[in-house]
Design an enzyme around this catalytic site. Sequence first.
Site, mmCIF file in Angstrom:
data_model
loop_
_atom_site.group_PDB
_atom_site.id
_atom_site.type_symbol
_atom_site.label_atom_id
_atom_site.label_comp_id
_atom_site.label_asym_id
_atom_site.label_seq_id
_atom_site.Cartn_x
_atom_site.Cartn_y
_atom_site.Cartn_z
ATOM 1 N N HIS A 14 -9.774 1.108 -0.782
ATOM 2 C CA HIS A 14 -9.375 1.770 0.600
ATOM 3 C C HIS A 14 -10.913 1.880 1.354
ATOM 4 C CE1 HIS A 14 -5.947 3.184 -1.063
ATOM 5 N NE2 HIS A 14 -5.565 4.087 0.018
ATOM 6 N N HIS B 157 0.965 -1.133 0.136
ATOM 7 C CA HIS B 157 -0.028 0.000 0.017
ATOM 8 C C HIS B 157 0.885 1.067 0.107
ATOM 9 C CE1 HIS B 157 -3.566 2.027 2.001
ATOM 10 N NE2 HIS B 157 -3.213 2.965 1.143
ATOM 11 N N HIS C 157 1.390 4.828 -2.604
ATOM 12 C CA HIS C 157 0.608 5.582 -3.817
ATOM 13 C C HIS C 157 2.063 6.273 -4.419
ATOM 14 C CE1 HIS C 157 -3.494 5.352 -2.711
ATOM 15 N NE2 HIS C 157 -3.005 5.322 -1.352
ATOM 16 N N GLU D 97 -10.949 3.527 6.479
ATOM 17 C CA GLU D 97 -9.825 4.705 6.998
ATOM 18 C C GLU D 97 -10.309 5.907 7.805
ATOM 19 O OE1 GLU D 97 -8.034 6.416 3.560
ATOM 20 O OE2 GLU D 97 -6.213 7.321 4.808
ATOM 21 N N ASP E 254 1.899 3.990 2.632
ATOM 22 C CA ASP E 254 0.794 4.820 2.205
ATOM 23 C C ASP E 254 1.443 6.077 1.280
ATOM 24 O OD1 ASP E 254 -1.901 5.377 1.477
ATOM 25 O OD2 ASP E 254 -2.453 6.263 3.453
ATOM 26 N N ASP E 255 1.852 7.490 1.876
ATOM 27 C CA ASP E 255 2.180 8.303 1.074
ATOM 28 C C ASP E 255 3.491 8.826 1.524
ATOM 29 O OD1 ASP E 255 -0.225 8.882 -0.851
ATOM 30 O OD2 ASP E 255 -1.204 8.858 1.260
#
Length: 359
Positions: free
Chosen positions: A196, A18, A20, A199, A278-279
């Site tokens: 997703h 996971h 991005h 969350e 994630d990011d």
Amino acid sequence: MTMTVEGHLRALPKVELHCHVEGAARASTIAELARRNGVALPVEDPEELFEFEDLNQFLDVYGVICRSLVTVDDFRRITYEALEDAVAAGVRYREMFVSPAFVMGFGVPLATVWEGVAQGLADAHADLPVRCRMVLDVDKPSGPAAAMELVAFAAEQDRDVLVGIGADSVERGIDHAAFAPVFAAAADAGLHRTCHAGEDGPAANIRTAIEQLGVERVDHGFRLLDDPELTRRVVDEGIALTSCPLSNVLIARVVPDVGHHPFIEQRRQGVRATLNSDDPGMTRTDVTDDFLAVHRELGADLHELEQVVLDAVDASFAPDDEKVALRSELGAEFARLRDMGSPLVDAAPVGASATGERR
Ligand code: ADE
Ligand code: ZN
């Protein structure tokens, strides 16, 4: 030779499911591409934008960042750099999201995005000790019709490069069930499916993703334990969560710190919760920081953390023969690292592992 806890967890070979690609972009690269493409960012240094009050505000900043990405080479570069940074975090295998709706909204063709991403992957595979496949994320607020077009595109791509379909962006106010035909079309095309859910939205969205969208994994699933019956089902069916504890603290802000995250309790109840960044560009973290945080703040011991990596292998969309090879490579590497005098080996659990009591 002795090794620190941080050194051990950084070197620990990892599998990340996971992340991005746009959210992994380095702030310095975004600033440079914005200048080169004549895009005016509201600040000189994109890092000044990286303070979020909630997921919706984060996604507004995400849109600003995406304005800098215009050419094939921009996408090649952020993909390649994301994998360089992954290698520095010990990642050996990654499945990475690309969410083209943002840039398509600014007039960038999907073919440009995809050509750049595919080139970035090919270059990274030639140069770096990491393997990566992509998951094309549909943008929930853009609705099911736009999502269906992405699925049609995904169905035509090399399946060894683009393995599946996901869905991201805001969760509040989204009718997840409306995407059922999109996910059915993805399944018919032989694409893997993830979404997703849970969350910053309720466990009901996780239920919808599983029951109506037929997902094989749930991205985040932070709220899963709110629904004990659904939790049992997730355990029984071996549905993995791609958890992102530091993201949940820094982006969705659903917990004040990792010490309050349900990750370890989910695992204690038998859920295959994995660790992911994630990011990482926008949170200025990497997946090693998530491993460190669940060790320090939730008491996960080395055995538990190695098991998290092996669970991610099982939950990946890699072919079975590759999973077998990966498991044996990781097992050998775990053993090699255990021989290097790390305080994590034979250490009393800091708090408790998933098999023990929670602090
Ligand atoms: N897109 C990028 N990061 C995301 C996140 N954490 N939640 C939803 N959509 C996203
Ligand atoms: Zn995400």
